[in-house]
Design an enzyme around this catalytic site. Structure first.
Site, PDB file in Angstrom:
ATOM      1  N   GLU A 112       0.853  -1.197   0.000  1.00  3.17           N
ATOM      2  CA  GLU A 112       0.000   0.000   0.000  1.00  3.17           C
ATOM      3  C   GLU A 112       0.881   1.236   0.000  1.00  3.17           C
ATOM      4  O   GLU A 112       2.104   1.142   0.088  1.00  3.17           O
ATOM      5  CB  GLU A 112      -0.966  -0.031   1.196  1.00  3.17           C
ATOM      6  CG  GLU A 112      -2.054  -1.081   1.020  1.00  3.17           C
ATOM      7  CD  GLU A 112      -3.123  -1.069   2.096  1.00  3.17           C
ATOM      8  OE1 GLU A 112      -3.271  -0.065   2.801  1.00  3.17           O
ATOM      9  OE2 GLU A 112      -3.811  -2.099   2.223  1.00  3.17           O
ATOM     10  N   HIS A 225      -8.810   9.855   1.912  1.00  5.35           N
ATOM     11  CA  HIS A 225      -8.344   8.720   1.106  1.00  5.35           C
ATOM     12  C   HIS A 225      -8.583   9.084  -0.353  1.00  5.35           C
ATOM     13  O   HIS A 225      -9.661   9.571  -0.705  1.00  5.35           O
ATOM     14  CB  HIS A 225      -9.133   7.467   1.497  1.00  5.35           C
ATOM     15  CG  HIS A 225      -8.548   6.194   1.007  1.00  5.35           C
ATOM     16  ND1 HIS A 225      -8.504   5.867  -0.339  1.00  5.35           N
ATOM     17  CD2 HIS A 225      -7.980   5.152   1.662  1.00  5.35           C
ATOM     18  CE1 HIS A 225      -7.946   4.675  -0.471  1.00  5.35           C
ATOM     19  NE2 HIS A 225      -7.609   4.223   0.724  1.00  5.35           N
ATOM     20  N   ARG A 271      -0.853   9.005   1.154  1.00  4.35           N
ATOM     21  CA  ARG A 271      -2.232   9.386   0.817  1.00  4.35           C
ATOM     22  C   ARG A 271      -2.439  10.878   0.677  1.00  4.35           C
ATOM     23  O   ARG A 271      -3.245  11.325  -0.142  1.00  4.35           O
ATOM     24  CB  ARG A 271      -3.173   8.872   1.906  1.00  4.35           C
ATOM     25  CG  ARG A 271      -3.495   7.464   1.687  1.00  4.35           C
ATOM     26  CD  ARG A 271      -4.503   6.954   2.664  1.00  4.35           C
ATOM     27  NE  ARG A 271      -4.430   5.505   2.549  1.00  4.35           N
ATOM     28  CZ  ARG A 271      -4.819   4.661   3.473  1.00  4.35           C
ATOM     29  NH1 ARG A 271      -5.339   5.100   4.590  1.00  4.35           N
ATOM     30  NH2 ARG A 271      -4.717   3.383   3.271  1.00  4.35           N
ATOM     31  N   ARG A 363      -1.401   9.371   8.479  1.00  7.10           N
ATOM     32  CA  ARG A 363      -1.246   7.962   8.853  1.00  7.10           C
ATOM     33  C   ARG A 363      -0.734   7.134   7.673  1.00  7.10           C
ATOM     34  O   ARG A 363      -1.206   7.274   6.547  1.00  7.10           O
ATOM     35  CB  ARG A 363      -2.590   7.406   9.311  1.00  7.10           C
ATOM     36  CG  ARG A 363      -2.568   5.908   9.573  1.00  7.10           C
ATOM     37  CD  ARG A 363      -3.834   5.450  10.244  1.00  7.10           C
ATOM     38  NE  ARG A 363      -4.988   5.532   9.393  1.00  7.10           N
ATOM     39  CZ  ARG A 363      -5.322   4.630   8.471  1.00  7.10           C
ATOM     40  NH1 ARG A 363      -4.543   3.572   8.256  1.00  7.10           N
ATOM     41  NH2 ARG A 363      -6.421   4.766   7.773  1.00  7.10           N
TER      42      ARG A 363
HETATM   43  C1  SIN Z   1      -7.368   0.887   2.276  1.00  5.70           C
HETATM   44  O1  SIN Z   1      -7.625  -0.314   2.180  1.00  5.70           O
HETATM   45  O2  SIN Z   1      -6.988   1.597   1.341  1.00  5.70           O
HETATM   46  C2  SIN Z   1      -7.530   1.519   3.610  1.00  5.70           C
HETATM   47  C3  SIN Z   1      -6.598   0.941   4.573  1.00  5.70           C
HETATM   48  C4  SIN Z   1      -6.241   1.951   5.610  1.00  5.70           C
HETATM   49  O3  SIN Z   1      -6.989   2.884   5.856  1.00  5.70           O
HETATM   50  O4  SIN Z   1      -5.150   1.869   6.160  1.00  5.70           O
END
Ligand code: SIN
Length: 519
Positions: A112, A225, A271, A363
């Site tokens: 991620e 997000h 993000r 975060r």
């Molecule tokens: C996501 O799956 O993109 C969200 C995971 C998160 O908020 O850390």
């Protein structure tokens, strides 16, 4: 001798981790304003970050967390939480928790944003939160739970929390005396038009804690997000960053890759960076899509997201999901120490409602379930060593809420337009003036409806966020002011605190910010 009593408010992963750790020497009651399947945790798709791979290290995970946090993390908390989190995940693996595995039987580690390694464990493909919550509930069948019971007032006397007043489904008001109260109520996603949260997540714990005299901090740091599925102005929910981790790219209507040349990590930059770029492109009139054509067997790897697309009438086969940024997570919250203790004795806060210092100004992906697991456990460990009892307090009868006379969609519009991804002094002042000028109506707890109570909590939270965003005269992490340059993250900034009707700042400890220590 009767057992000390703990009341846990909320039913997400932080609450269940706390409940799972609490020994039988202590009586525990979990209350939740709806039911145990209405938390944000259950919606979590991506997973949990843990440096369990042989090629990985907690040091690398710590470093990624600090870099994403833009010099605003508490370095000790980061180190402890990441190391302890890794131990918890390893114990879960040993005890047979069904994390997804590859064809060789090895734990499948996803990638991620802003992670330098594949280190996200997941379950049920993209249903990690649901598998996790069901697992905890299944393994603790004796947990006493009161559903459809709303916390309306924390009872504090001479600096000690002695219980909580609640309102039950039939309108009955009761005082639940407790020796410890643990807030695990989540954040405040419903303050914004597009968000990834459950409808129940309305800033309740933040507002209750503030009203009781607890300190709130870092309220200006909201994580947007980048990828909510938004079609014809309607938000259908989150498209996990794990999709970009598998190779999806953000493109505009002509197929141009919008993260090209913006950041070396491109679509997997942190993000705040991706959300800002997306916002910038939208301001120029572009429509943004997630191009998933390069991901083989998409529906097998992302069944939850595929169902979401189906619901929205978006064809997976065509391979372009329309996306827009939305409010996802509050980095700030009720200020706590490394055990989840607030400034009010016997009152704890864990999970998103708290501010532990783990996330800093932004975060790192998949660090939130980790935080819930670690701090839920820690709070329970602290409480379980305490056999003292809370002082007796007279029953509270005169609980009044000054409920703002506003409709929530308008509040969401104002917050989205003026306290959003990119902020300015002028826009924040417009929002602050609008909030301050709102007329309110006093409503007794006996007569207040759940909607009125949620409106009150959202409004109170909006005021704290807006005031903090005005007071933070810099751009740092997820708090981006177009009237200020990005602060060098090597420079530790101040903390903005709200307490008892006052806003003040405190210099963070140390001359240098956390992220310089591992360079
Ligand atoms: C996501 O799956 O993109 C969200 C995971 C998160 O908020 O850390």
């Amino acid at each position: 001798m009767s057992k000390p009593t703990t009341i846990l408010i909320g039913s997400g992963i932080a609450a269940l981790s706390c409940a799972a750790t609490m020994p039988p020497t202590h009586k525990l009651l979990l209350i939740t304003k709806q039911n145990t399947h209405d938390s944000n945790s259950i919606l979590a798709q991506g997973g949990i970050a843990a440096a369990i791979d042989r090629e990985d290290s907690t040091r690398s995970h710590i470093n990624d967390t600090l870099v994403a946090g833009a010099g605003h993390n508490d370095e000790i908390v980061v180190k402890e939480a990441i190391e302890e989190g890794k131990d918890i995940i390893q114990k879960m693996i040993t005890s047979g928790f069904p994390f997804d595995r590859d064809v060789h039987g090895t734990i499948d580690l996803g990638k991620e944003g802003a992670h330098s390694q594949n280190r996200i464990v997941h379950a049920g493909s993209d249903a990690t939160g649901e598998v996790l919550i069901r697992h905890f509930l299944f393994n603790h069948p004796d947990l006493e739970i009161a559903e459809h019971e709303t916390a309306v007032e924390l009872v504090v006397s001479e600096g000690e929390c002695a219980g909580v007043v609640t309102k039950q489904k039939d309108g009955k008001i009761i005082f639940r005396k407790a020796d410890h109260v643990v807030l695990a109520t989540g954040g405040c996603g419903n303050l914004y038009t597009f968000h990834s949260n459950q409808p129940t997540v309305t800033g309740d714990g933040l507002s209750l804690a503030y009203r009781a005299g607890a300190r709130l901090t870092d309220m200006e740091f909201l994580q947007f997000h980048p990828t909510m599925l938004v079609k014809t102005g309607k938000c259908f929910g989150l498209i996990s960053e794990a999709v970009r981790g598998e190779g999806a790219q953000l493109v505009d209507e002509s197929g141009r890759e919008i993260m090209n040349g913006v950041h070396p990590q491109r679509d997997l930059a942190s993000r705040d960076i991706v959300a800002r770029q997306l916002f910038k492109e939208q301001q120029k009139g572009h429509q943004i899509f997630l191009d998933i054509r390069g991901i083989p067997h998409f529906s097998d790897r992302f069944p939850t997201i595929s169902r979401l697309c189906e619901k929205a009438g978006v064809s997976i086969k065509e391979g372009k999901i329309p996306v827009s940024p939305g409010m996802h997570f509050l980095m700030g919250g009720v200020e706590v120490n490394r055990w989840g203790e607030t400034n009010i004795k016997r009152l704890f806060a864990i999970g998103e409602v708290s501010c532990t210092g783990l996330h800093g100004a932004n975060r790192l992906a998949s660090n939130s379930l980790l935080e819930g697991l670690v701090f839920g456990k820690r709070a329970a460990e602290k409480i379980s060593n305490d056999f003292s009892t809370a002082p007796s307090v007279p029953e509270r009868k005169d609980i009044i809420f000054d409920v703002p006379q506003l409709d929530i969609p308008r509040l969401k519009e104002i917050m989205t337009a003026f306290v959003g991804i990119v902020r300015s002094k002028h826009e924040l002042e417009v929002a602050a003036k609008w909030l301050d000028g709102m007329s309110t109506k006093p409503i007794h707890v006996k007569n207040i409806t759940n909607d009125e109570l949620e409106t009150f909590h959202l409004y109170e939270t909006a005021k704290r966020i807006t005031a903090s965003a005005l007071a933070r005269e810099e751009s740092r992490g997820a708090h981006f002011r177009e009237d200020y340059k990005q602060t060098d993250p090597d420079w530790a900034g101040k903390k903005i605190i709200h307490e008892k009707g006052k806003l003040f700042t405190e210099q963070r400890e140390g001359e240098e910010a956390a992220c310089s220590i591992f360079k």
